[in-house]
Scaffold this motif. Structure first.
Motif, short mmCIF file in Angstrom:
data_model
loop_
_atom_site.label_atom_id
_atom_site.label_comp_id
_atom_site.label_asym_id
_atom_site.label_seq_id
_atom_site.Cartn_x
_atom_site.Cartn_y
_atom_site.Cartn_z
N LEU A 5 0.87 -1.18 0.00
CA LEU A 5 0.00 0.00 0.00
C LEU A 5 0.89 1.22 0.00
O LEU A 5 1.52 1.56 1.01
CB LEU A 5 -0.89 -0.01 1.25
N TRP A 6 1.02 1.87 -1.12
CA TRP A 6 1.91 3.00 -1.26
C TRP A 6 1.24 4.26 -0.74
O TRP A 6 1.85 5.11 -0.11
CB TRP A 6 2.23 3.17 -2.74
N GLY A 7 -0.06 4.38 -1.04
CA GLY A 7 -0.77 5.58 -0.60
C GLY A 7 -2.26 5.42 -0.84
O GLY A 7 -2.76 4.33 -1.16
N LEU A 8 -2.93 6.52 -0.64
CA LEU A 8 -4.38 6.55 -0.85
C LEU A 8 -4.77 7.81 -1.59
O LEU A 8 -4.12 8.85 -1.39
CB LEU A 8 -5.13 6.58 0.48
N ILE A 9 -5.83 7.69 -2.40
CA ILE A 9 -6.49 8.91 -2.86
C ILE A 9 -7.73 9.03 -2.00
O ILE A 9 -8.65 8.21 -2.07
CB ILE A 9 -6.89 8.81 -4.34
N ALA A 10 -7.69 10.05 -1.13
CA ALA A 10 -8.82 10.19 -0.18
C ALA A 10 -9.65 11.38 -0.56
O ALA A 10 -9.14 12.47 -0.79
CB ALA A 10 -8.22 10.35 1.22
N CYS A 11 -10.97 11.17 -0.59
CA CYS A 11 -11.88 12.26 -1.00
C CYS A 11 -12.86 12.56 0.14
O CYS A 11 -13.43 11.63 0.73
CB CYS A 11 -12.67 11.82 -2.24
N HIS A 12 -13.01 13.81 0.42
CA HIS A 12 -13.91 14.25 1.48
C HIS A 12 -14.95 15.19 0.90
O HIS A 12 -14.64 16.02 0.05
CB HIS A 12 -13.14 15.01 2.57
N HIS A 13 -16.14 15.06 1.44
CA HIS A 13 -17.16 16.03 1.01
C HIS A 13 -18.00 16.43 2.22
O HIS A 13 -18.23 15.62 3.11
CB HIS A 13 -18.06 15.42 -0.07
N GLY A 14 -18.44 17.66 2.22
CA GLY A 14 -19.15 18.18 3.38
C GLY A 14 -20.62 17.79 3.43
O GLY A 14 -21.32 18.08 4.40
N SER A 15 -21.10 17.16 2.41
CA SER A 15 -22.51 16.74 2.43
C SER A 15 -22.59 15.36 1.82
O SER A 15 -21.62 14.90 1.19
CB SER A 15 -23.34 17.74 1.64
N PRO A 16 -23.66 14.67 2.00
CA PRO A 16 -23.73 13.27 1.55
C PRO A 16 -23.52 13.16 0.05
O PRO A 16 -23.96 13.99 -0.73
CB PRO A 16 -25.14 12.83 1.93
N ARG A 17 -22.78 12.14 -0.34
CA ARG A 17 -22.56 11.87 -1.75
C ARG A 17 -22.78 10.39 -1.99
O ARG A 17 -22.26 9.55 -1.27
CB ARG A 17 -21.12 12.24 -2.15
N HIS A 18 -23.63 10.11 -3.00
CA HIS A 18 -23.89 8.72 -3.34
C HIS A 18 -23.36 8.47 -4.73
O HIS A 18 -24.06 8.64 -5.71
CB HIS A 18 -25.38 8.41 -3.27
N LEU A 19 -22.07 8.15 -4.82
CA LEU A 19 -21.50 7.89 -6.14
C LEU A 19 -22.16 6.67 -6.72
O LEU A 19 -22.25 5.62 -6.07
CB LEU A 19 -20.00 7.64 -6.02
N PRO A 20 -22.63 6.76 -7.95
CA PRO A 20 -23.23 5.58 -8.58
C PRO A 20 -22.19 4.48 -8.73
O PRO A 20 -20.99 4.74 -8.86
CB PRO A 20 -23.70 6.09 -9.94
N TYR A 21 -22.74 3.26 -8.74
CA TYR A 21 -21.88 2.10 -8.78
C TYR A 21 -20.92 2.14 -9.97
O TYR A 21 -19.73 1.83 -9.84
CB TYR A 21 -22.73 0.83 -8.80
N SER A 22 -21.46 2.50 -11.13
CA SER A 22 -20.63 2.46 -12.34
C SER A 22 -19.44 3.40 -12.22
O SER A 22 -18.32 3.09 -12.63
CB SER A 22 -21.47 2.79 -13.58
N LEU A 23 -19.74 4.58 -11.63
CA LEU A 23 -18.66 5.53 -11.46
C LEU A 23 -17.66 5.01 -10.45
O LEU A 23 -16.44 5.18 -10.61
CB LEU A 23 -19.23 6.89 -11.03
N ARG A 24 -18.20 4.37 -9.46
CA ARG A 24 -17.32 3.80 -8.45
C ARG A 24 -16.44 2.72 -9.04
O ARG A 24 -15.24 2.63 -8.76
CB ARG A 24 -18.14 3.23 -7.29
N GLU A 25 -17.04 1.94 -9.87
CA GLU A 25 -16.26 0.91 -10.57
C GLU A 25 -15.15 1.55 -11.39
O GLU A 25 -14.01 1.09 -11.40
CB GLU A 25 -17.18 0.14 -11.52
#
Lengths: 781, 224
Positions: free
Chosen positions: A288-308
């Protein structure tokens, strides 16, 4: 309600509390026994498709509350097509590592909303997660990824690449803050790149201790590429299990997307003001070299396809980063090797080691980056950059001599090993030391400053400022700072390797130099010896030659003396002999002749009558008279008695007289004095020599000069007898080459010189063709 | 054999260390009726003593006799016997000897080898107070040339020579070579030769000896 949270509540959540950390480490995050409530989970028995475990928002998504689904046959509840998919998945040989999308369905409570069913194996169960699409999915997620990839391609360095990545990810998913974390060897990490929305707090440069992302999580992230928390404020939805099935707490949900995450983590997010979070793993060579970490101040429901798509992106970013990192590492090695070469070359030119390593670029700091570097050689310290003071160095060297035995010492926490370093931890929290000689040790020392001094988190104080003991970024950083106190940036393996290689080269050089200087000294010494020997030989030879020369000179002198002696005696003998002969002629012969004449005369008296007899007698008397005259003359020529009886002046005058008569050459004579009284007369040898020289000269005049007149001057003073003979004849070239003069003349002059030399006299000649000749004869008295 | 009074005959004394020669001369004198032999000797001292006693008209003396030099005898005799005429008898044909002898007042010089022919004539000549020189020697002029030339010098007193020419002339007369003079005066040899030519021409000399005589007459050679 939340077993984990309940458990955690027993312990105070304190950033520095080791117990919490330990708990976190042991928290079973892959089998949380609960899920995030926005979705639903069914765990099916693969053959009968019986629902063995169930949890989540099944009511909204599937139309029934979990307890009503438990134990039910999934085939009955779902469409045949969906069942077929399940069966197909169940029957597929080999378990795919990741979840696959089985089918989509319309949500029970809102047919306009589609939910995605994702299935994966978990142990013997077939787990299916249902996730409603609450945000629009892109038409072509792959195209999105393509674009991202294209945009990040151009970045050359790893750092630039990471920055491009976070920028693109934020563009695509629109989270408030996208960060690139990087893990270090000790598990701590730092935010190395960040893309922010307006007014969003920056975490760039934040360092956090390894406890912030516990071991469990890091392990999970190695196998699970992506994790999402659409709304961290959720209350976990428990998983219900059939009584005879293993309890839901052991269901491994790590492959899925809706497992419930650690309450500590949720708290942490809450403390940061983060509502939605997503992280993608960056895995390089299985680590594990690192992470791309994303934060958002309100709820976010990334669709599955985008998550894929993001998952795929993470994989591609990982591989691309790997390439860049490897490339950078390779280039760094090359650079290091070049620096190494250059340093060696410099050192071969510079007699002083220190100069070659420090004075120029590249120098030791180019080889291994550090705050400062120093050389401790022969008790002398030279340095470049920030180093501890020299007196500290001396002590440190002594300690190194005692502790470091194999030539290389490294530590990124020196004060912990060597307490005195605490006082100069600002420069020497990190030490890399190479020994470069035997005893006493000489060292190359690299120093790195205390890390906290170089790392400052530019974070703004947020609403987390007064959270007391709660885990917050600020707290993380403080914790990290605590942990890295008296530590420096660790020495990377390539750096240490480079130092090792340099050390070997240095040792080689040093040895070679010692060798060389030893050899040079030896060569010089033997050269000197040789030269001394040669000199002595030459001196001896010179001595011998001088001796030989001297002997030869002496011998020659002796021989010359003898020769002179012989010559003198010969000449003297000659003169004596001549004298004897002359006297004999005069006295004996002369007398006899006289007597003969007288006898004849007497006879003549008695033979008066006979004319013929008388005539004959007269004839004989004349003969006798002539004989007498000739004898007299001969005697005179041989040696005139005048020399002995009357002195040189009289003798010369007679000579000139008779010579002039015979040769018909006029003469002039000047005598000074005109006569020497007997007591003042010159030694016989001198007088004889003068006479003979004049005789010879006059002979020469007759033979060669064709002169009319001859002038002779004889001057006798107290110191010298000078005779000058001048003729007005043809003359000759007195200074010309001998060839021009006839041999006879040469011999004649030579004879004169020889004779004069016997009595210490000299001959000087002045003459030029057509102008007669003048001879200067000088005999010192 | 002769009726001449003993007083009209010349009284002759003979001295020669060689007995046979003496006998021969005695015979020659006996053959001349005008001569009377009054005594003889075979060595110097005896010759002197006897001749002083006898006071002959003519004494014939061999120069080279043992004991005392014949010249010494001659001189002493001339001193002690004013009217004695001395005729020396000698083997020396050297003109130098002749001069020496004549200087002391000897009137006759006869070579022994000529004695048989010339003895009588010689005796008679010197008896008359004339100088008798053996003809064999008389052909030698007795080195008068130098002296006569000297006489000429004294008329040359007023020739003008430059200081340099005088310098060179003095040094030349003193017997120095051209090279030496050139060194002494720190000039070239050619310069010296030029000066020489000039003054020789001015003075009308052609030889060094002439110059030397001139120098003496000028008193140049006092300090050489």
């Amino acid at each position: 309600m939340d077993p984990v949270l309940d458990r955690a509540a027993d312990f105070p959540v304190s950033a520095v509390d080791q117990a919490v950390l330990t708990l976190c480490d042991r928290e079973p995050i892959d089998t949380p026994g609960a899920i995030q409530p926005h979705g639903a989970l069914l765990a099916l028995e693969p053959r009968a498709l019986q629902i063995v475990h169930v949890g989540g928002d099944t009511a909204a998504l599937l139309g029934a509350a979990p307890q009503f689904l438990l134990g039910e046959d999934a085939a009955r509840l779902f469409t045949a097509e969906q069942v077929v998919r399940w069966r197909g998945f169940a029957d597929a040989a080999g378990a795919p590592l990741r979840a696959v999308h089985l089918f989509s369905l319309a949500c029970a409570d809102d047919r306009s909303v589609t939910a995605d069913a994702i299935a994966y194996r978990s142990g013997e169960w077939l787990v299916t997660e249902f996730e409603p699409r609450r945000e629009p999915a892109p038409d072509n997620p792959l195209a999105v990824i393509h674009t991202v990839l294209r945009n990040i391609q151009q970045a050359e360095t790893a750092q630039a690449f990471c920055e491009a990545v976070v920028s693109e990810v934020r563009r695509v998913i629109g989270f408030d803050r996208v960060m690139f974390y990087r893990f270090l060897d000790d598990g701590s990490g730092a935010v190395i790149a960040e893309a922010l929305g307006d007014q969003v707090e920056s975490f760039l440069g934040l360092h956090y201790p390894e406890s912030d992302i516990p071991k469990q999580a890091r392990e999970l992230y190695r196998t699970n590429w992506i994790r999402v928390i659409p709304d961290a404020r959720y209350a976990p939805a428990p998983i219900l299990s059939l009584p005879d099935a293993p309890p839901g707490t052991l269901l491994d949900l790590s492959r899925g997307a809706i497992r419930s995450v650690s309450p500590v983590h949720r708290q942490y997010l809450a403390n940061m003001g983060v509502v939605a979070s997503m992280s993608m793993s960056i895995i390089i060579r299985g680590r594990l070299w690192g992470l791309i970490a994303c934060h958002h101040g309100s709820p976010r429901h990334l669709p599955y396809s985008l998550r894929e798509a993001c998952e795929l992106l993470a994989e591609m970013v990982s591989s691309q980063l790997e390439g860049r990192v490897a490339g950078e590492s390779f280039r760094a090695q090359q650079r290091s090797a070049r620096v190494h070469e250059e340093l060696l070359r410099r050192m071969s030119e510079e007699p002083v080691l220190a100069a070659g390593l420090i004075r120029f670029r590249p120098n030791l700091l180019d080889l291994v980056p550090a705050g400062g570097v120093g050389l401790w050689i022969d008790g002398q310290f030279s340095s470049l950059g920030a180093t501890p003071p020299p007196h500290e160095i001396e002590a440190m060297v002594g300690w190194l001599n005692a502790t470091a035995n194999d030539g290389v010492f490294q530590s990124d926490g020196l004060p912990l090993l060597y307490p005195p370093a605490e006082s100069f931890a600002d420069t020497a929290s990190g030490l890399l030391a190479l020994s470069v000689s035997r005893n006493p040790r000489d060292y190359l020392l690299w120093f790195r400053p205390e890390l906290v001094r170089t790392v400052n988190w530019a974070g703004r104080p947020g609403k987390t400022a007064d959270d007391g003991g709660a885990l917050t970024p600020r707290k993380s950083f403080a914790l990290w700072q605590e942990r890295v106190r008296l530590h420096a940036s660790p020495w990377l393996e390539p750096e240490v390797e480079a130092a090792h290689r340099l050390r070997l080269s240095l040792l080689e050089i040093v040895l070679r130099r010692i060798d060389q200087s030893a050899r040079e000294r030896e060569a010089a010494s033997s050269r000197q010896q040789r030269m001394t020997a040669e000199l002595n030989d030459r001196l001896a030879l010179s001595e011998r030659l001088t001796q030989a020369l001297r002997k030869e000179s002496e011998l020659r002198a002796v021989v010359e003396n003898e020769l002179s002696e012989v010559l003198r005696r010969t000449v003297t003998d000659q003169e004596v002999e001549r004298q004897r002969i002359a006297r004999e002629l005069h006295d004996t012969l002369g007398q006899s002749l006289t007597m003969l004449q007288l006898g004849l005369q007497a006879m003549g008296q008695e033979v008066s009558a006979d004319d013929r007899l008388r005539q004959r007698l007269i004839g004989i008397k004349d003969l006798a008279a002539n004989l007498g005259r000739d004898v007299s003359r001969l005697a005179w020529e041989i040696r005139p008695t005048a020399i002995d009886d009357l002195g040189i002046q009289a003798a010369i005058e007679s000579l000139l007289d008779s010579w002039s008569e015979i040769s018909l050459v006029k003469y002039e004579l000047h005598l000074s004095p005109e006569e020497s009284p007997r007591e003042m007369r010159l030694p016989k040898a001198v007088e004889t020599t003068l006479y003979r020289v004049l005789q010879e000269t006059l002979t020469n005049v007759v033979r060669h000069a064709e002169a009319h007149k001859v002038g002779v001057i004889l001057n006798i003073s107290e110191e010298v007898a000078t005779m000058i003979v001048e003729d007005d004849g043809r003359g000759f070239d007195a200074h010309g080459p001998d060839i021009e003069r006839t041999p006879a003349r040469r011999l004649g002059l030579l004879g004169i010189r020889e004779r004069l030399a016997l009595v210490g006299g000299t001959l000087e000649i002045e003459s030029s063709p057509g102008q007669g000749a003048t001879l200067f004869i000088r005999i010192p008295i | 054999m002769t009726d001449l009074q003993p007083s009209l005959r010349l009284r002759v004394f003979l001295a020669d260390d060689h007995p046979i020669v003496l006998d021969g001369m005695k015979a020659l004198i006996a053959a001349d009726e005008k001569l009377e032999l009054v005594g003889d000797a075979v060595d110097g001292p005896t010759a002197l003593r006897r001749s002083m006693d006898l006071q002959p008209d003519v004494a014939v003396l061999d120069i080279s006799m043992p004991g005392m030099n014949g010249i010494e005898v001659a001189r002493k005799l001339i001193e002690g016997c004013p009217h004695c005429r001395v005729l020396v008898l000698t083997v020396h044909e050297d003109a130098a000897y002749l001069r020496q002898v004549l200087d002391i007042g000897v009137l006759g010089y006869l070579l022994k080898r000529s004695a048989t022919e010339e003895l009588s004539r010689g005796i008679h000549t010197v008896a008359g107070g004339n100088v008798y020189l053996d003809p064999a020697i008389a052909s030698h002029p007795t080195g008068l040339s130098a002296r006569t030339k000297r006489a000429h010098m004294e008329t040359h007193g007023t020739i003008e020579l430059s200081p340099r020419e005088i310098e060179v002339a003095r040094l030349t007369a003193a017997g120095h070579s051209t090279k030496t003079i050139a060194l002494k005066l720190q000039v070239g040899v050619k310069s010296v030769e030029t000066y020489k030519t000039r003054y020789m021409t001015k003075l009308g000399f052609q030889s060094r000896v002439e110059l030397v005589n001139y120098a003496i007459s000028k008193g140049w050679l006092g300090e050489s």
